[in-house]
Design a protein around this motif. Structure first.
Motif, PDB file in Angstrom:
ATOM      1  N   ALA A   1       0.884  -1.167   0.000  1.00  0.00           N
ATOM      2  CA  ALA A   1       0.000   0.000   0.000  1.00  0.00           C
ATOM      3  C   ALA A   1       0.926   1.222   0.000  1.00  0.00           C
ATOM      4  O   ALA A   1       1.815   1.332   0.851  1.00  0.00           O
ATOM      5  CB  ALA A   1      -0.880  -0.029   1.241  1.00  0.00           C
TER       6      ALA A   1
ATOM      7  N   SER B   1      -5.743   3.482   2.797  1.00  0.00           N
ATOM      8  CA  SER B   1      -5.533   3.926   4.180  1.00  0.00           C
ATOM      9  C   SER B   1      -4.100   4.398   4.373  1.00  0.00           C
ATOM     10  O   SER B   1      -3.857   5.472   4.937  1.00  0.00           O
ATOM     11  CB  SER B   1      -5.775   2.779   5.165  1.00  0.00           C
ATOM     12  OG  SER B   1      -6.809   1.935   4.766  1.00  0.00           O
ATOM     13  N   SER B   2      -3.155   3.594   3.888  1.00  0.00           N
ATOM     14  CA  SER B   2      -1.734   3.923   4.059  1.00  0.00           C
ATOM     15  C   SER B   2      -1.361   5.171   3.270  1.00  0.00           C
ATOM     16  O   SER B   2      -0.379   5.833   3.582  1.00  0.00           O
ATOM     17  CB  SER B   2      -0.857   2.765   3.582  1.00  0.00           C
ATOM     18  OG  SER B   2      -1.281   1.571   4.174  1.00  0.00           O
TER      19      SER B   2
ATOM     20  N   TYR C   1     -13.199  -3.699  -1.308  1.00  0.00           N
ATOM     21  CA  TYR C   1     -12.323  -3.525  -0.132  1.00  0.00           C
ATOM     22  C   TYR C   1     -13.155  -3.715   1.135  1.00  0.00           C
ATOM     23  O   TYR C   1     -14.062  -2.930   1.407  1.00  0.00           O
ATOM     24  CB  TYR C   1     -11.716  -2.121  -0.180  1.00  0.00           C
ATOM     25  CG  TYR C   1     -10.575  -1.858   0.793  1.00  0.00           C
ATOM     26  CD1 TYR C   1     -10.237  -2.729   1.809  1.00  0.00           C
ATOM     27  CD2 TYR C   1      -9.829  -0.697   0.668  1.00  0.00           C
ATOM     28  CE1 TYR C   1      -9.195  -2.470   2.672  1.00  0.00           C
ATOM     29  CE2 TYR C   1      -8.777  -0.420   1.527  1.00  0.00           C
ATOM     30  CZ  TYR C   1      -8.472  -1.310   2.534  1.00  0.00           C
ATOM     31  OH  TYR C   1      -7.439  -1.034   3.394  1.00  0.00           O
TER      32      TYR C   1
ATOM     33  N   ILE D   1     -12.897  -3.643   5.078  1.00  0.00           N
ATOM     34  CA  ILE D   1     -12.047  -3.248   6.209  1.00  0.00           C
ATOM     35  C   ILE D   1     -12.956  -2.733   7.337  1.00  0.00           C
ATOM     36  O   ILE D   1     -13.069  -1.540   7.610  1.00  0.00           O
ATOM     37  CB  ILE D   1     -10.938  -2.238   5.768  1.00  0.00           C
ATOM     38  CG1 ILE D   1     -10.017  -1.828   6.921  1.00  0.00           C
ATOM     39  CG2 ILE D   1     -11.495  -1.038   5.033  1.00  0.00           C
ATOM     40  CD1 ILE D   1      -8.685  -1.207   6.515  1.00  0.00           C
TER      41      ILE D   1
ATOM     42  N   LYS E   1     -10.068  -7.193  -1.416  1.00  0.00           N
ATOM     43  CA  LYS E   1      -8.954  -6.965  -0.482  1.00  0.00           C
ATOM     44  C   LYS E   1      -9.570  -7.081   0.888  1.00  0.00           C
ATOM     45  O   LYS E   1     -10.375  -6.234   1.292  1.00  0.00           O
ATOM     46  CB  LYS E   1      -8.361  -5.570  -0.707  1.00  0.00           C
ATOM     47  CG  LYS E   1      -7.458  -5.063   0.412  1.00  0.00           C
ATOM     48  CD  LYS E   1      -6.729  -3.824  -0.037  1.00  0.00           C
ATOM     49  CE  LYS E   1      -6.206  -2.934   1.070  1.00  0.00           C
ATOM     50  NZ  LYS E   1      -5.531  -3.571   2.180  1.00  0.00           N
TER      51      LYS E   1
ATOM     52  N   SER F   1      -9.323  -6.961   4.739  1.00  0.00           N
ATOM     53  CA  SER F   1      -8.512  -6.511   5.877  1.00  0.00           C
ATOM     54  C   SER F   1      -9.164  -6.825   7.212  1.00  0.00           C
ATOM     55  O   SER F   1      -8.703  -6.352   8.247  1.00  0.00           O
ATOM     56  CB  SER F   1      -8.249  -4.998   5.768  1.00  0.00           C
ATOM     57  OG  SER F   1      -7.341  -4.742   4.735  1.00  0.00           O
TER      58      SER F   1
ATOM     59  N   GLY G   1      -5.240  -8.722   3.834  1.00  0.00           N
ATOM     60  CA  GLY G   1      -5.037  -7.338   4.283  1.00  0.00           C
ATOM     61  C   GLY G   1      -4.213  -7.199   5.542  1.00  0.00           C
ATOM     62  O   GLY G   1      -3.270  -6.393   5.573  1.00  0.00           O
ATOM     63  N   PRO G   2      -4.481  -7.972   6.608  1.00  0.00           N
ATOM     64  CA  PRO G   2      -3.705  -7.792   7.841  1.00  0.00           C
ATOM     65  C   PRO G   2      -2.306  -8.403   7.699  1.00  0.00           C
ATOM     66  O   PRO G   2      -2.158  -9.622   7.566  1.00  0.00           O
ATOM     67  CB  PRO G   2      -4.524  -8.547   8.900  1.00  0.00           C
ATOM     68  CG  PRO G   2      -5.866  -8.798   8.258  1.00  0.00           C
ATOM     69  CD  PRO G   2      -5.605  -8.893   6.797  1.00  0.00           C
ATOM     70  N   ASP G   3      -1.293  -7.553   7.745  1.00  0.00           N
ATOM     71  CA  ASP G   3       0.082  -8.016   7.502  1.00  0.00           C
ATOM     72  C   ASP G   3       0.548  -8.996   8.578  1.00  0.00           C
ATOM     73  O   ASP G   3       1.416  -9.830   8.333  1.00  0.00           O
ATOM     74  CB  ASP G   3       1.043  -6.814   7.475  1.00  0.00           C
ATOM     75  CG  ASP G   3       0.597  -5.764   6.478  1.00  0.00           C
ATOM     76  OD1 ASP G   3      -0.334  -6.043   5.697  1.00  0.00           O
ATOM     77  OD2 ASP G   3       1.175  -4.670   6.481  1.00  0.00           O
ATOM     78  N   GLU G   4      -0.042  -8.861   9.774  1.00  0.00           N
ATOM     79  CA  GLU G   4       0.352  -9.716  10.903  1.00  0.00           C
ATOM     80  C   GLU G   4       0.008 -11.179  10.641  1.00  0.00           C
ATOM     81  O   GLU G   4       0.484 -12.069  11.333  1.00  0.00           O
ATOM     82  CB  GLU G   4      -0.383  -9.279  12.181  1.00  0.00           C
ATOM     83  CG  GLU G   4      -0.104  -7.867  12.634  1.00  0.00           C
ATOM     84  CD  GLU G   4      -0.992  -6.811  11.953  1.00  0.00           C
ATOM     85  OE1 GLU G   4      -1.556  -7.104  10.863  1.00  0.00           O
ATOM     86  OE2 GLU G   4      -1.110  -5.723  12.500  1.00  0.00           O
TER      87      GLU G   4
ATOM     88  N   GLY H   1      -0.543  -4.654   1.619  1.00  0.00           N
ATOM     89  CA  GLY H   1      -0.323  -4.339   3.025  1.00  0.00           C
ATOM     90  C   GLY H   1       0.351  -3.012   3.290  1.00  0.00           C
ATOM     91  O   GLY H   1       1.152  -2.529   2.502  1.00  0.00           O
ATOM     92  N   GLY H   2      -0.001  -2.453   4.442  1.00  0.00           N
ATOM     93  CA  GLY H   2       0.500  -1.141   4.844  1.00  0.00           C
ATOM     94  C   GLY H   2       1.898  -1.148   5.407  1.00  0.00           C
ATOM     95  O   GLY H   2       2.529  -0.092   5.516  1.00  0.00           O
TER      96      GLY H   2
ATOM     97  N   MET I   1       1.637   4.781  13.554  1.00  0.00           N
ATOM     98  CA  MET I   1       2.443   3.738  12.891  1.00  0.00           C
ATOM     99  C   MET I   1       3.055   4.269  11.595  1.00  0.00           C
ATOM    100  O   MET I   1       4.229   4.026  11.304  1.00  0.00           O
ATOM    101  CB  MET I   1       1.573   2.514  12.596  1.00  0.00           C
ATOM    102  CG  MET I   1       2.340   1.394  11.915  1.00  0.00           C
ATOM    103  SD  MET I   1       1.297   0.026  11.384  1.00  0.00           S
ATOM    104  CE  MET I   1       0.607   0.659   9.865  1.00  0.00           C
ATOM    105  N   TYR I   2       2.271   5.006  10.806  1.00  0.00           N
ATOM    106  CA  TYR I   2       2.796   5.490   9.514  1.00  0.00           C
ATOM    107  C   TYR I   2       3.899   6.527   9.718  1.00  0.00           C
ATOM    108  O   TYR I   2       4.798   6.644   8.887  1.00  0.00           O
ATOM    109  CB  TYR I   2       1.665   6.059   8.651  1.00  0.00           C
ATOM    110  CG  TYR I   2       0.697   4.983   8.224  1.00  0.00           C
ATOM    111  CD1 TYR I   2       1.126   3.914   7.451  1.00  0.00           C
ATOM    112  CD2 TYR I   2      -0.633   5.009   8.610  1.00  0.00           C
ATOM    113  CE1 TYR I   2       0.264   2.900   7.073  1.00  0.00           C
ATOM    114  CE2 TYR I   2      -1.507   3.995   8.235  1.00  0.00           C
ATOM    115  CZ  TYR I   2      -1.053   2.950   7.463  1.00  0.00           C
ATOM    116  OH  TYR I   2      -1.908   1.942   7.090  1.00  0.00           O
TER     117      TYR I   2
END
Ligand code: SI3
Length: 303
Positions: free
Chosen positions: A12, A48-49, A137, A139, A165, A167, A190-193, A208-209, A254-255
């Protein structure tokens, strides 16, 4: 159409600002160059990112233009065009179509809680506005709207819909959307974790962000999954999660932390736009530690 161009690791794309907080064309190009050099398969622009929710329509159009002028023909380009009104989303969609984007995507309508009928109409009207393919999307944690497998199935009657997508946090949602869509649909984790878990549950690819701050690690995780090396995939995911948890534990957003790490990696894209909070003085130590974690993991898995 061939869907393989939507497979792989799709970061992202972040908002790139100058030191006054305005959209920066040159810094947008710097992020494009960095991601191209890392070998990712595509970018998801203006989500979002990309801090889309804090940007004007003209700013969002400018970002879509800058990215396309740099990366068109080099990787897959997806434009996120979700906006508070259908009218604005359509304007963004038409702009992206003129720039040669490979697909559009949009969150559901935000602020008012609307029924499925209104959400269906919103996505359908964006799709009608251009010939481009479309990625739904989902989310729920930011929009308050949860896509159901039955609405997804209804949307799939429109052949422009090529994927979702997803999330939401349950990986079972990925499995359900894949069940409905089958092989002719791309489900994006979507969730990178839980990238690795999402892939195992049926996701074909990831958007992913946090990918762009450590693309090497997500590209390697993708290789492990493709090769069926699930133990190694689980290990790299665990190290990635240490990094994400540390990024989410900063005082700043976080960003904001991600953008400081990118500076350490040689790419200055400024900071974040308020109300997102910039990093604080006390974040300097943890950010240096996160950079070390990324370097160590790259050495461990990609060296
Ligand atoms: C809520 C949220 O921002 N989710 C991210 C994740 O990639 C997220 O940054 C990551 O899992 C870390 O929590 C993506 O699913 C969405 C995203 O990156 C985007 O639309 O730009």
């Amino acid at each position: 159409m061939t869907l393989t161009k939507f497979h792989g690791i799709i970061p992202a794309f972040y908002a790139c600002y100058d030191d006054q907080g305005n959209i920066s064309e040159s810094r947008t190009h710097a992020l494009c160059d960095y991601l191209f050099e890392k070998g990712v398969q595509g970018v998801y622009v203006g989500g979002s990112s990309g801090e889309c929710i804090y940007q004007s329509l003209d700013e969002r159009k400018a970002v879509l233009s800058y990215v396309a002028s740099n990366l068109k023909g080099k990787m897959t380009l997806i434009a996120h065009v979700g906006a508070p009104s259908t009218r604005d989303s359509i304007e963004l969609a038409k702009h992206a179509a003129t720039l040669g984007y490979d697909a559009l995507s949009a969150i559901p309508p935000i602020y008012f809680k609307l029924p499925d009928s209104a959400v269906y109409k919103y996505w359908s009207e964006i799709m009608e506005a251009t010939p481009l393919s479309f990625i739904i999307y989902n989310i729920p944690q930011t929009t308050g709207y949860t896509l159901t497998p039955s609405l997804f199935e209804k949307l799939l009657a429109n052949k422009k819909v090529i994927g979702v997508k997803n999330s939401s946090m349950p990986t079972m949602d990925i499995e359900r959307f894949k069940r409905v869509g089958g092989k002719d649909v791309v489900v994006f984790n979507g969730p990178d974790e839980q990238y690795v878990a999402g892939r195992i549950m049926g996701a074909d690819a990831g958007i992913g962000g946090t990918y762009a701050v450590m693309p090497e690690l997500f590209l390697q995780a993708n290789e492990f999954v493709k090769a069926g090396k699930f133990e190694e995939a689980g290990q790299i995911q665990s190290d990635i999660n240490d990094i994400i948890i540390a990024l989410c534990s900063l005082k700043g957003a976080m960003y904001a932390g991600i953008k400081e790490i990118l500076k350490l990696r040689g790419v200055n894209i400024g900071s974040v736009r308020a109300p997102l909070e910039a990093v604080a003085a006390e974040d300097a130590g943890p950010i240096a530690d996160i950079m070390k974690l990324i370097d160590q993991a790259i050495e461990r898995y990609c060296g």
